[in-house]
Scaffold this active site. Structure first.
Site, PDB file in Angstrom:
ATOM      1  CG  ASP A  81       1.462 -23.304 -30.074  1.00  0.00           C
ATOM      2  OD1 ASP A  81       2.064 -24.324 -29.689  1.00  0.00           O
ATOM      3  OD2 ASP A  81       1.453 -22.237 -29.426  1.00  0.00           O
ATOM      4  CE  LYS A  89       6.249 -16.416 -46.718  1.00  0.00           C
ATOM      5  NZ  LYS A  89       5.062 -16.309 -47.606  1.00  0.00           N
ATOM      6  CG  ASP A 140       6.753 -20.730 -31.344  1.00  0.00           C
ATOM      7  OD1 ASP A 140       5.955 -21.429 -30.718  1.00  0.00           O
ATOM      8  OD2 ASP A 140       7.281 -19.693 -30.875  1.00  0.00           O
ATOM      9  CG  ASP A 191       2.278 -18.260 -47.121  1.00  0.00           C
ATOM     10  OD1 ASP A 191       3.031 -19.182 -47.495  1.00  0.00           O
ATOM     11  OD2 ASP A 191       1.975 -17.304 -47.858  1.00  0.00           O
ATOM     12  CE1 TYR A 225      10.800 -16.787 -32.566  1.00  0.00           C
ATOM     13  CE2 TYR A 225      10.721 -18.936 -31.555  1.00  0.00           C
ATOM     14  CZ  TYR A 225      10.098 -17.897 -32.212  1.00  0.00           C
ATOM     15  OH  TYR A 225       8.755 -17.978 -32.497  1.00  0.00           O
TER      16      TYR A 225
END
Ligand code: NAD
Length: 365
Positions: free
Chosen positions: A252, A192, A248, A224, A141
């Protein structure tokens, strides 16, 4: 010595739910369970109306000096047209930046009484209590270059840069291991590393940090797979530490295992002070200022009260008291008390103040 809390109720339902936390603090102080000194300031639209800024310098100073900041919510249609750099959210962003809050904590707790409100089966979520620790100030980000270039042949090229330095990974992993020590003593680090160099470094540093915490179980998990496991068997997790992007998404997903926005607390922590070891910290509900129900006494104060419970646990090491507040929340839900956002058939409808009073009454009992 008393401990200082700086209260920033903000806008909309922020003031209504903060009033319930103030009642709770007054009760805990009167019982001799805490010795909090509180001060309150303005943030968001209310600060803009008073000072022309989303938070004044004077209130920023108080936030920096406090042992913890308790934040309500900001924003609302009244301030939709104000200049961008003084919009209500700018107050929260300045607090996060000036307090250098790099660790975002999002717990997912499933209260047994609300287990049927989850989109997953009761047996998968009942009793769930996990914490996602997300790196908040680095990664893709913020990494440079970050741009869209016109290639001149009718095509464009977009670049975001995932970049982490070892110190950033080290400090967020230490937060996760420290917190796991106050909870279920297990950390999963999600990255990852199979396809990303930043993941390789993330995993290397996470393993190094793990060696300093022999009492905490440590496991690597691909991000994942973490997403899959969160919906397959979320109770296997205690603390998940991960980067800004994966955090993020995973936070959620984890939060929504448990239902309504009005139930979700969060915290953001900074680095420990080299002298005192204390971290700067801000505690806030995940939801916003809910202008659609503001001023009607309908807001659910549980996310705000649970955020305060996180402050007890993580800023003041009052783990038992935090447990008691969370148990009081579970008990009032068990008694069937519901604000409109979590209403179920056969439950007793209550407003903001009744819910707050009922939680305090449980602590008395
Ligand atoms: P919101 O979270 O305020 O509301 C979404 C929905 O959830 C609404 O229907 C609302 O009534 C309901 N809701 C939220 N909290 C609730 C509670 N405690 N009890 C009962 N119901 C609750 O999100 P939004 O409507 O997208 O945004 C409203 C304003 O809040 C906007 O100005 C937005 O920018 C701001 N906002 C602020 C924050 C923050 O302060 N951290 C976060 C998100 C949104």
């Amino acid at each position: 010595m008393s401990q200082t809390l700086f209260l920033l109720p903000g806008d909309g339902i922020g003031t209504e739910i903060m009033a319930e936390v103030e009642k709770l603090i007054a009760f805990l102080n009167a019982e001799g369970l805490t010795d909090f000194e509180t001060d309150a300031g303005l943030v968001g639209g209310s600060a803009y109306d008073a000072h022309g800024a989303a938070i004044s310098d004077a209130d920023m100073e108080k936030a920096l000096a406090a042992d913890a900041v308790i934040f309500g919510a900001v924003g609302g249609p009244k301030w939709d047209g104000v200049p961008y750099d003084v919009r209500p959210e700018a107050g929260l962003l300045r607090l996060r930046k000036d307090l250098a809050l790099f660790a975002n904590l999002r717990p997912a707790i499933c209260y047994p009484a609300l287990a049927d409100a989850s989109s997953l089966k009761r047996e998968i979520v009942e009793g769930l209590d996990l914490l996602v620790v997300r790196e908040l100030t680095g990664g893709v980000y913020f990494g440079e270059p970050k741009e869209i270039t016109d290639l001149g042949n009718g095509q464009k090229r977009a670049v975001d840069t995932q970049v982490y330095e070892s110190y950033e990974i080290d400090r967020i992993c230490r937060v996760a291991f420290d917190l796991a020590g106050t909870r279920g003593k297990k950390v999963h680090s999600a990255d990852k590393k199979n396809v990303m160099k930043s993941g390789v470094l993330w995993d290397e540093i996470a393993h190094q940090v793990a060696k300093d915490y022999p009492g905490i179980a440590f496991e690597h998990i691909l991000a994942d797979n973490a997403a899959m496991q969160l919906v397959r068997n979320p109770k296997q997790f205690d603390v998940i530490v991960t980067d800004n992007l994966f955090g993020d998404v995973l936070s959620d997903a984890a939060a929504m295992l448990t239902g309504s926005l009005g139930m979700l607390p969060s915290a953001s922590l900074g680095a420990p002070d080299p002298e005192t070891g204390k971290r700067k910290a801000l505690y806030e509900p995940v939801h916003g200022s809910a202008p659609d129900i503001a001023g009607q006494g309908k807001a659910n104060p549980i996310a705000m009260i649970a955020s305060f419970a996180m402050a007890l646990r993580y800023s003041f090491e009052m783990v038992e008291l935090a447990d008691r507040v969370e148990k009081a929340i579970a008990d009032v839900l068990e008694d069937g008390l519901r604000t409109p956002d979590i209403m179920q058939d056969g439950a007793k409808a209550v407003g903001t103040t009744e819910m707050g009073d009922a939680i305090i009454a449980k602590l008395k009992g």
